[in-house]
Scaffold this active site. Structure first.
Site, mmCIF file in Angstrom:
data_model
loop_
_atom_site.group_PDB
_atom_site.id
_atom_site.type_symbol
_atom_site.label_atom_id
_atom_site.label_comp_id
_atom_site.label_asym_id
_atom_site.label_seq_id
_atom_site.Cartn_x
_atom_site.Cartn_y
_atom_site.Cartn_z
ATOM 1 N N ASP A 51 0.845 -1.192 0.000
ATOM 2 C CA ASP A 51 0.000 0.000 0.000
ATOM 3 C C ASP A 51 0.885 1.247 0.000
ATOM 4 O O ASP A 51 1.687 1.445 0.909
ATOM 5 C CB ASP A 51 -0.877 0.008 1.261
ATOM 6 C CG ASP A 51 -1.776 1.230 1.316
ATOM 7 O OD1 ASP A 51 -2.813 1.225 0.626
ATOM 8 O OD2 ASP A 51 -1.433 2.196 2.038
ATOM 9 N N TYR A 56 3.077 9.885 0.677
ATOM 10 C CA TYR A 56 4.170 9.344 1.488
ATOM 11 C C TYR A 56 5.544 9.733 0.930
ATOM 12 O O TYR A 56 6.560 9.518 1.581
ATOM 13 C CB TYR A 56 4.061 7.817 1.625
ATOM 14 C CG TYR A 56 2.749 7.293 2.177
ATOM 15 C CD1 TYR A 56 1.881 8.135 2.862
ATOM 16 C CD2 TYR A 56 2.371 5.974 2.019
ATOM 17 C CE1 TYR A 56 0.672 7.672 3.363
ATOM 18 C CE2 TYR A 56 1.169 5.493 2.522
ATOM 19 C CZ TYR A 56 0.315 6.348 3.184
ATOM 20 O OH TYR A 56 -0.881 5.882 3.669
ATOM 21 N N LYS A 85 -2.298 6.026 -3.940
ATOM 22 C CA LYS A 85 -3.439 6.901 -3.640
ATOM 23 C C LYS A 85 -3.261 8.299 -4.220
ATOM 24 O O LYS A 85 -2.147 8.842 -4.223
ATOM 25 C CB LYS A 85 -3.623 7.033 -2.116
ATOM 26 C CG LYS A 85 -3.599 5.719 -1.380
ATOM 27 C CD LYS A 85 -3.990 5.905 0.087
ATOM 28 C CE LYS A 85 -3.630 4.702 0.927
ATOM 29 N NZ LYS A 85 -2.202 4.626 1.303
ATOM 30 N N HIS A 118 -7.275 9.283 -1.564
ATOM 31 C CA HIS A 118 -6.666 9.159 -0.229
ATOM 32 C C HIS A 118 -7.598 9.649 0.882
ATOM 33 O O HIS A 118 -7.689 9.040 1.948
ATOM 34 C CB HIS A 118 -5.340 9.922 -0.206
ATOM 35 C CG HIS A 118 -4.405 9.484 0.871
ATOM 36 N ND1 HIS A 118 -3.046 9.428 0.692
ATOM 37 C CD2 HIS A 118 -4.613 9.085 2.143
ATOM 38 C CE1 HIS A 118 -2.473 9.001 1.819
ATOM 39 N NE2 HIS A 118 -3.412 8.803 2.710
HETATM 40 N N1 LIG Z 1 -5.468 5.979 4.610
HETATM 41 C C1 LIG Z 1 -4.898 6.587 5.605
HETATM 42 O O1 LIG Z 1 -5.200 7.723 5.936
HETATM 43 C C2 LIG Z 1 -3.828 5.871 6.357
HETATM 44 C C3 LIG Z 1 -3.430 6.348 7.618
HETATM 45 C C4 LIG Z 1 -2.438 5.641 8.304
HETATM 46 C C5 LIG Z 1 -1.883 4.519 7.728
HETATM 47 N N2 LIG Z 1 -2.287 4.099 6.483
HETATM 48 C C6 LIG Z 1 -1.682 2.913 5.840
HETATM 49 O O2 LIG Z 1 -1.670 1.867 6.754
HETATM 50 C C7 LIG Z 1 -0.347 1.359 6.897
HETATM 51 C C8 LIG Z 1 -0.207 0.764 8.248
HETATM 52 O O3 LIG Z 1 -0.003 1.799 9.220
HETATM 53 P P1 LIG Z 1 -0.150 1.474 10.740
HETATM 54 O O4 LIG Z 1 0.240 2.663 11.502
HETATM 55 O O5 LIG Z 1 -1.477 0.908 10.940
HETATM 56 O O6 LIG Z 1 0.971 0.319 10.859
HETATM 57 P P2 LIG Z 1 1.325 -0.557 12.108
HETATM 58 O O7 LIG Z 1 1.812 -1.870 11.658
HETATM 59 O O8 LIG Z 1 0.222 -0.489 13.074
HETATM 60 O O9 LIG Z 1 2.673 0.155 12.633
HETATM 61 C C9 LIG Z 1 2.665 1.222 13.422
HETATM 62 C C10 LIG Z 1 3.282 0.875 14.766
HETATM 63 O O10 LIG Z 1 2.799 -0.387 15.237
HETATM 64 C C11 LIG Z 1 3.891 -1.150 15.717
HETATM 65 N N3 LIG Z 1 3.648 -2.578 15.437
HETATM 66 C C12 LIG Z 1 3.419 -3.165 14.242
HETATM 67 N N4 LIG Z 1 3.224 -4.480 14.395
HETATM 68 C C13 LIG Z 1 3.338 -4.733 15.718
HETATM 69 C C14 LIG Z 1 3.257 -5.905 16.487
HETATM 70 N N5 LIG Z 1 3.031 -7.091 15.939
HETATM 71 N N6 LIG Z 1 3.421 -5.802 17.831
HETATM 72 C C15 LIG Z 1 3.698 -4.609 18.406
HETATM 73 N N7 LIG Z 1 3.781 -3.458 17.729
HETATM 74 C C16 LIG Z 1 3.616 -3.515 16.393
HETATM 75 C C17 LIG Z 1 5.073 -0.658 14.951
HETATM 76 O O11 LIG Z 1 6.220 -0.846 15.723
HETATM 77 P P3 LIG Z 1 7.616 -1.277 15.064
HETATM 78 O O12 LIG Z 1 8.036 -0.100 14.247
HETATM 79 O O13 LIG Z 1 8.453 -1.537 16.265
HETATM 80 O O14 LIG Z 1 7.373 -2.500 14.240
HETATM 81 C C18 LIG Z 1 4.769 0.815 14.747
HETATM 82 O O15 LIG Z 1 5.215 1.576 15.862
HETATM 83 C C19 LIG Z 1 0.536 2.569 6.565
HETATM 84 O O16 LIG Z 1 1.844 2.231 6.213
HETATM 85 C C20 LIG Z 1 -0.234 3.128 5.405
HETATM 86 O O17 LIG Z 1 0.034 2.371 4.246
HETATM 87 C C21 LIG Z 1 -3.247 4.744 5.820
#
Ligand SMILES: NC(=O)c1ccc[n+]([C@@H]2O[C@H](COP(=O)([O-])OP(=O)(O)OC[C@H]3O[C@@H](n4cnc5c(N)ncnc54)[C@H](OP(=O)(O)O)[C@@H]3O)[C@@H](O)[C@H]2O)c1
Length: 313
Positions: A51, A56, A85, A118
């Protein structure tokens, strides 16, 4: 019981006759070098859904990493699913195709599996992604509607380089009229979703209409305290011998959503790919969690949170 590997490799049918891998890797990573290594690690761990977003500012790095990783792993383009997006400052219909082509070029791809609007908020058109007035307020574009932008997205599908289109950061209230008016119905909606924000009504609507709900923040952006430390989640994790993160990801896939996570190390990528089915009683326990928390206000305000400071042009 579902085979563990089946859950990792699960794909969800889309309304265009194709399917989307449930486990997705999100590329919202501020550091360009980290973007490259994390994308390659995700590909190596087994992720096949990526994604991206022009917002970004790292599509080039993602493209480089995918190309190298696919060559090294003997992975064909058809085996991966790539989304990007359209940003808010490109909502004017005449800006949609150039923005799409620019993303495609940066990613080094011939076609996209999915292109999303987006957010439903149009900003002042132009190259500035974050247009602000002298008081620091976002300058919106009142002269374009979401449906105008959607029609231009539909044309991309007709032109053949874009296989599916959808929306992100959209509410059920805003999705319904767009869905009704659309000539090509949204294939996917990407929204924040986790046990503290299950978006049950939206999911029911999506299921009814054959739209895939793609959850971001499935582990609550990793914030602590937060859903990762919820006693229900940690107790299930201990019971089934998985990490709290794996429990949250399995719950999301088993309830029928696709999801995005952003592991930044090879170990985390393997952890987040190595999910296994939860027993039904665990799913029901998670469904009964009453805590409610929205982490990302963009759906209401149009002003995105969690966008890293750009460190590269
Ligand atoms: N459409 C939108 O507006 C929007 C907004 C936000 C995000 N997104 C998309 O969604 C994607 C995912 O973002 P997210 O923030 O949801 O990612 P995420 O995987 O939840 O990562 C964010 C945080 O979660 C931690 N994490 C991930 N897996 C973990 C686990 N198994 N155990 C403990 N901590 C964990 C990560 O730590 P570590 O770094 O230590 O792994 C990081 O600090 C983005 O890259 C983007 O593509 C879209």
């Amino acid at each position: 019981m579902t085979e563990p590997n089946e859950l990792r490799r699960r794909t969800i049918p889309m309304n265009n006759g194709r399917s989307i891998p449930a486990l997705g890797f999100g590329t919202l990573i501020a550091d360009p070098a980290k973007t490259v290594t994390a994308t390659r690690d995700a590909l190596e761990a087994g992720f096949r859904h990526f994604d991206c977003a022009e917002r970004y500012r790292n599509e080039r790095e993602v493209g480089v990493a995918l190309k190298a990783g696919m060559a090294a792993g003997g992975i064909a383009r058809e085996e991966i699913f790539v989304t990007t997006k359209l940003w808010n400052s490109n909502h004017r219909p005449e800006r949609v195709e150039p923005a799409f082509e620019a993303s495609l070029d940066r990613l080094g791809l011939e076609y996209l599996d999915l292109y999303l609007i987006h957010t439903p908020f149009a900003f002042q058109p132009g190259e500035e992604q974050d247009p602000r007035d002298q008081s620091g307020n976002v300058i919106y574009d009142r002269d374009v509607t979401l449906l105008d932008t959607w029609s231009a997205m539909e044309s991309l599908v007709n032109h053949g380089k874009c296989r599916a289109i959808g929306l992100s950061d959209i509410t059920l209230e805003a999705l319904k009229p767009l869905y009704e008016s659309a000539r090509i119905k949204p294939a996917v909606v990407q929204v924040e979703s986790h046990p503290y924000l299950p978006e049950t009504e939206l999911l029911e609507y999506c299921n009814e209409k054959g739209v895939v709900l793609l959850a971001f923040a499935p582990v609550g952006h990793g914030m602590k305290p937060g859903v990762l430390e919820d006693p229900v989640i940690t107790a299930i994790a201990a019971r089934v011998g998985k990490t709290p993160g794996q429990v949250l990801l399995a719950w999301a896939v088993q309830r029928g959503t696709a999801l995005l996570t952003t592991p930044k190390s090879a170990a985390r990528a393997r952890e987040n790919f190595d999910i296994a089915p939860l027993p039904q009683d665990a799913i029901e326990e998670i469904n009964r969690i009453q805590t409610r928390q929205r982490l990302n206000p963009v759906v209401n305000t149009g002003v995105p949170g969690f966008i890293p400071r750009a460190t590269s042009a």
